[in-house]
Design a protein around this motif. Structure first.
Motif, PDB file in Angstrom:
ATOM      1  N   UNK A  88       1.140  -1.328   0.093  1.00  0.00           N
ATOM      2  CA  UNK A  88       0.267   0.157  -0.022  1.00  0.00           C
ATOM      3  C   UNK A  88       0.884   1.465  -0.066  1.00  0.00           C
ATOM      4  N   UNK A  89      -0.087   2.329  -0.152  1.00  0.00           N
ATOM      5  CA  UNK A  89       0.934   4.067  -0.488  1.00  0.00           C
ATOM      6  C   UNK A  89       1.908   4.193   1.525  1.00  0.00           C
ATOM      7  N   UNK A  90       1.025   3.758   2.295  1.00  0.00           N
ATOM      8  CA  UNK A  90       1.491   3.986   4.125  1.00  0.00           C
ATOM      9  C   UNK A  90       3.076   2.722   4.026  1.00  0.00           C
ATOM     10  N   UNK A  91       3.385   1.597   3.125  1.00  0.00           N
ATOM     11  CA  UNK A  91       4.521   0.815   3.132  1.00  0.00           C
ATOM     12  C   UNK A  91       5.569   2.116   2.317  1.00  0.00           C
ATOM     13  N   UNK A  92       5.314   2.026   1.012  1.00  0.00           N
ATOM     14  CA  UNK A  92       5.453   3.297  -0.147  1.00  0.00           C
ATOM     15  C   UNK A  92       6.232   4.248   0.440  1.00  0.00           C
ATOM     16  N   UNK A  93       6.101   4.712   1.223  1.00  0.00           N
ATOM     17  CA  UNK A  93       5.762   6.093   2.260  1.00  0.00           C
ATOM     18  C   UNK A  93       6.391   5.794   3.167  1.00  0.00           C
ATOM     19  N   UNK A  94       6.441   4.907   4.109  1.00  0.00           N
ATOM     20  CA  UNK A  94       7.823   4.525   5.105  1.00  0.00           C
ATOM     21  C   UNK A  94       8.922   4.243   4.550  1.00  0.00           C
ATOM     22  N   UNK A  95       8.547   3.373   3.468  1.00  0.00           N
ATOM     23  CA  UNK A  95       9.904   2.865   2.616  1.00  0.00           C
ATOM     24  C   UNK A  95      11.094   3.979   2.160  1.00  0.00           C
ATOM     25  N   UNK A  96      10.366   5.663   1.453  1.00  0.00           N
ATOM     26  CA  UNK A  96      10.843   6.479   0.766  1.00  0.00           C
ATOM     27  C   UNK A  96      11.187   7.414   1.986  1.00  0.00           C
ATOM     28  N   UNK A  97      10.308   7.893   2.720  1.00  0.00           N
ATOM     29  CA  UNK A  97      11.060   8.388   4.636  1.00  0.00           C
ATOM     30  C   UNK A  97      12.703   7.313   5.018  1.00  0.00           C
ATOM     31  N   UNK A  98      12.435   6.353   4.833  1.00  0.00           N
ATOM     32  CA  UNK A  98      13.904   5.293   5.373  1.00  0.00           C
ATOM     33  C   UNK A  98      15.128   5.822   4.542  1.00  0.00           C
ATOM     34  N   UNK A  99      14.039   5.801   3.403  1.00  0.00           N
ATOM     35  CA  UNK A  99      15.350   5.673   2.096  1.00  0.00           C
ATOM     36  C   UNK A  99      15.845   7.038   2.530  1.00  0.00           C
ATOM     37  N   UNK A 100      15.507   8.358   2.566  1.00  0.00           N
ATOM     38  CA  UNK A 100      15.888   9.321   2.438  1.00  0.00           C
ATOM     39  C   UNK A 100      16.786  10.074   4.293  1.00  0.00           C
ATOM     40  N   UNK A 101      16.043   9.221   5.118  1.00  0.00           N
ATOM     41  CA  UNK A 101      16.845   9.251   6.302  1.00  0.00           C
ATOM     42  C   UNK A 101      18.537   8.333   6.332  1.00  0.00           C
ATOM     43  N   UNK A 102      18.081   7.207   5.333  1.00  0.00           N
ATOM     44  CA  UNK A 102      19.228   6.893   5.641  1.00  0.00           C
ATOM     45  C   UNK A 102      20.709   6.451   4.596  1.00  0.00           C
ATOM     46  N   UNK A 103      19.505   8.373   3.832  1.00  0.00           N
ATOM     47  CA  UNK A 103      21.527   9.095   2.787  1.00  0.00           C
ATOM     48  C   UNK A 103      21.526   9.717   3.366  1.00  0.00           C
ATOM     49  N   UNK A 104      21.120  10.193   4.128  1.00  0.00           N
ATOM     50  CA  UNK A 104      22.066  11.546   5.342  1.00  0.00           C
ATOM     51  C   UNK A 104      22.927  10.734   6.939  1.00  0.00           C
ATOM     52  N   UNK A 105      22.975   9.462   7.602  1.00  0.00           N
ATOM     53  CA  UNK A 105      23.019   9.362   8.336  1.00  0.00           C
ATOM     54  C   UNK A 105      24.140   7.956   7.849  1.00  0.00           C
ATOM     55  N   UNK A 106      24.151   7.536   6.886  1.00  0.00           N
ATOM     56  CA  UNK A 106      24.775   6.801   5.774  1.00  0.00           C
ATOM     57  C   UNK A 106      26.325   6.621   6.319  1.00  0.00           C
ATOM     58  N   UNK A 107      26.714   7.933   5.708  1.00  0.00           N
ATOM     59  CA  UNK A 107      28.431   8.623   5.886  1.00  0.00           C
ATOM     60  C   UNK A 107      28.695   8.257   7.636  1.00  0.00           C
ATOM     61  N   UNK A 108      27.809   8.902   8.511  1.00  0.00           N
ATOM     62  CA  UNK A 108      27.849   8.794  10.133  1.00  0.00           C
ATOM     63  C   UNK A 108      28.510   7.473  10.416  1.00  0.00           C
ATOM     64  N   UNK A 109      26.943   6.693   9.716  1.00  0.00           N
ATOM     65  CA  UNK A 109      26.959   5.218  10.093  1.00  0.00           C
ATOM     66  C   UNK A 109      28.989   4.273   9.481  1.00  0.00           C
ATOM     67  N   UNK A 110      29.305   5.118   7.920  1.00  0.00           N
ATOM     68  CA  UNK A 110      30.463   4.302   7.505  1.00  0.00           C
ATOM     69  C   UNK A 110      31.924   4.865   8.519  1.00  0.00           C
ATOM     70  N   UNK A 111      31.457   5.594   9.225  1.00  0.00           N
ATOM     71  CA  UNK A 111      32.561   6.547   9.683  1.00  0.00           C
ATOM     72  C   UNK A 111      32.650   5.335  11.193  1.00  0.00           C
ATOM     73  N   UNK A 112      31.141   5.857  11.465  1.00  0.00           N
ATOM     74  CA  UNK A 112      31.920   4.611  12.653  1.00  0.00           C
ATOM     75  C   UNK A 112      32.344   4.138  12.275  1.00  0.00           C
ATOM     76  N   UNK A 113      31.726   3.100  11.488  1.00  0.00           N
ATOM     77  CA  UNK A 113      32.439   1.558  10.927  1.00  0.00           C
ATOM     78  C   UNK A 113      34.230   1.648  10.694  1.00  0.00           C
ATOM     79  N   UNK A 114      34.390   2.880  10.016  1.00  0.00           N
ATOM     80  CA  UNK A 114      35.939   2.476   9.875  1.00  0.00           C
ATOM     81  C   UNK A 114      36.773   2.649  10.853  1.00  0.00           C
TER      82      UNK A 114
END
Length: 475
Positions: free
Chosen positions: A110-136
């Motif tokens: 449904x639209x709700x699932x797709x909206x959640x996926x899109x929001x999660x993608x946007x959030x993941x885009x901006x937290x990914x560098x910090x997550x990778x920095x933590x892994x490094x």
């Protein structure tokens, strides 16, 4: 094209093929049963979920290696391109997770699932560098400030040791650099904390380099800047190094009786030329131009440099082949009659077909020479540097200007007028033949002169001598 060696797609491809085989052969086949969870269902989910996640990982690895790492290589520090890369990478996993939830956990698309996926993608885009920095910070001893193919300099913190090279490979343990001599240098990740890393290609291919000079504070700032800028511009032009950024000469600091000047210039290091080679060229040209202009480095010579002395003028004009045959007294007389003239950048010194009865000697700065084509367009035919001269045909024969000369930088010129030459000819008439001989040997920069030069040497010499005599009313 060179692709990052640190992105190895062989292991994920191997895992993907094994999981694909297990999925297609239905080794752990399970018919959906709602009443209970069986061991078969657990294995079924593990295999299928692993397959989709491995597919996402393999897809991202291929894109990162062959597109972002090669075809469209991202410069270190490019915020927009890095965010696009992160967004597409996270989006791939978001799509896979939606497929998993819909197909294996009976979640309705449904639209709700797709909206959640899109929001999660946007959030993941901006937290990914910090997550990778933590892994490094956990798995690597040093954060990576460079990409495969970048040229970097490692300067030891506690010594004068420097290592310059192209990043050839990066892995969890080691960094490999290829030096200018094609030597491979391997440095452990743990030892990078002992170095300061300078990435020449950090924010793009062009890098700003600098050269420092020291001069006595009593020397004229305008003249020093003019000479150094001309030397840098001409050196870059000699190697055809064109940049969208302007070359600059600035005063960096003043200490005691010394002014410290810095030349800033931009090149694409190693892709075009090594920094050492172009720096050597600029310094050599600067020394040459300073000697021509009579300027010196700090502690070499004292004196007033605001206005050229008669001795300095005589020294400069005596190096010009047109005046090779003049004796000491004639050179002094000529020097005393010279006008010192300054022109600004882009100012026109002479114009083609204008009347003229003087010539110019370039002391400081650069000028470009243009001639008009048959369709009226200006064509650049030459470059004038310190020690060159122009306009001698108008001075000696009264001919119209054969070319247009425009200042590429601010310039200082010595202007020699007809009156000064008239005095010398009046005292020694045979100098006319000497001038004619020298002028006839010179190849002019415009097409019209080249056509005339096809005449026999003697007939051309006679023509020049005749023009000089007629212009100065001798013979």
């Amino acid at each position: 094209m060179k692709f990052p060696k640190s992105i190895n797609i062989t292991p994920p491809l191997f895992v993907f093929l094994i999981l694909l085989f297990l999925v297609l052969t239905e080794v752990f086949y399970f018919e959906k049963v709602n009443s209970k969870t069986t061991l078969d269902r657990i294995f079924f989910l593990i295999i299928h979920i692993s397959f989709w996640l491995s597919a996402a990982y393999l897809f991202n690895s291929i894109i990162n290696k062959f597109f972002w790492g090669g075809i469209n290589k991202i410069p270190t520090g490019s915020f927009l391109l890095n965010k696009i890369k992160d967004f597409l990478g996270v989006l791939t996993y978001a799509i896979v997770l939606v497929i998993i939830f819909v197909n294996y956990f009976d979640v309705e698309s449904k639209f709700g699932l797709l909206a959640v996926a899109l929001i999660a993608t946007l959030i993941g885009t901006f937290i990914r560098p910090y997550f990778m920095c933590f892994l490094r910070s956990v798995f690597l001893s040093n954060s990576v400030a460079f990409n495969i193919g970048d040229w970097i300099k490692l300067s030891a913190i506690n010594s004068d040791k420097e290592i310059i090279g192209e990043v050839d490979n990066i892995d969890r343990r080691n960094l490999q650099l290829k030096t200018e001599s094609d030597t491979i240098v391997t440095i452990s990740q743990s030892s990078l904390t002992d170095f300061v890393v300078e990435n020449f290609w950090g924010s793009g291919k062009e890098t700003r380099l600098e050269i420092n000079f020291n001069f006595d504070k009593y020397m004229p700032v305008k003249r020093i800047k003019r000479v150094l800028l001309a030397a840098a511009e001409q050196s870059l032009d000699d190697y055809n190094l064109i940049s969208s950024n302007e070359t600059e000469v600035i005063i960096k600091q003043i200490t005691d009786d010394t002014i410290h000047y810095t030349i800033y210039f931009w090149i694409n290091p190693w892709a075009q030329i090594s920094p050492e080679k172009i720096i050597d060229k600029i310094i050599s040209t600067s020394v040459e131009y300073l000697q021509i202009s009579g300027l010196y480095f700090a502690d070499e010579k004292g004196g007033d440099y605001l206005i050229s002395t008669s001795t300095e003028i005589k020294r400069i004009i005596s190096s010009i082949d047109l005046f090779d045959t003049l004796n000491e007294n004639e050179l002094i007389e000529l020097a005393n009659g010279i006008n010192e003239t300054e022109f600004l950048k882009e100012e026109k010194v002479i114009k083609e077909n204008d009347e003229g009865n003087s010539m110019f000697v370039v002391v400081e700065g650069l000028l470009d020479v243009f001639v008009n084509s048959k369709d009226g367009k200006q064509i650049k035919v030459g470059r004038l540097t310190p020690g060159d001269f122009f306009g001698e045909m108008s001075l000696m024969t009264g001919d119209k200007r054969s070319a247009t000369v425009i200042c590429l930088t601010d310039v200082l010129l010595y202007e020699i007028r007809k009156e000064s030459i008239s005095k010398i000819i009046g005292n020694r008439e045979e100098v006319i033949n000497e001038f004619g001989e020298i002028i006839s040997r010179r190849t002019r920069l415009n097409v019209e002169f080249k056509e005339k030069y096809e005449k026999s040497k003697q007939s051309f010499l006679n023509e020049i001598v005749g023009k000089i005599k007629n212009f100065f009313k001798h013979g």
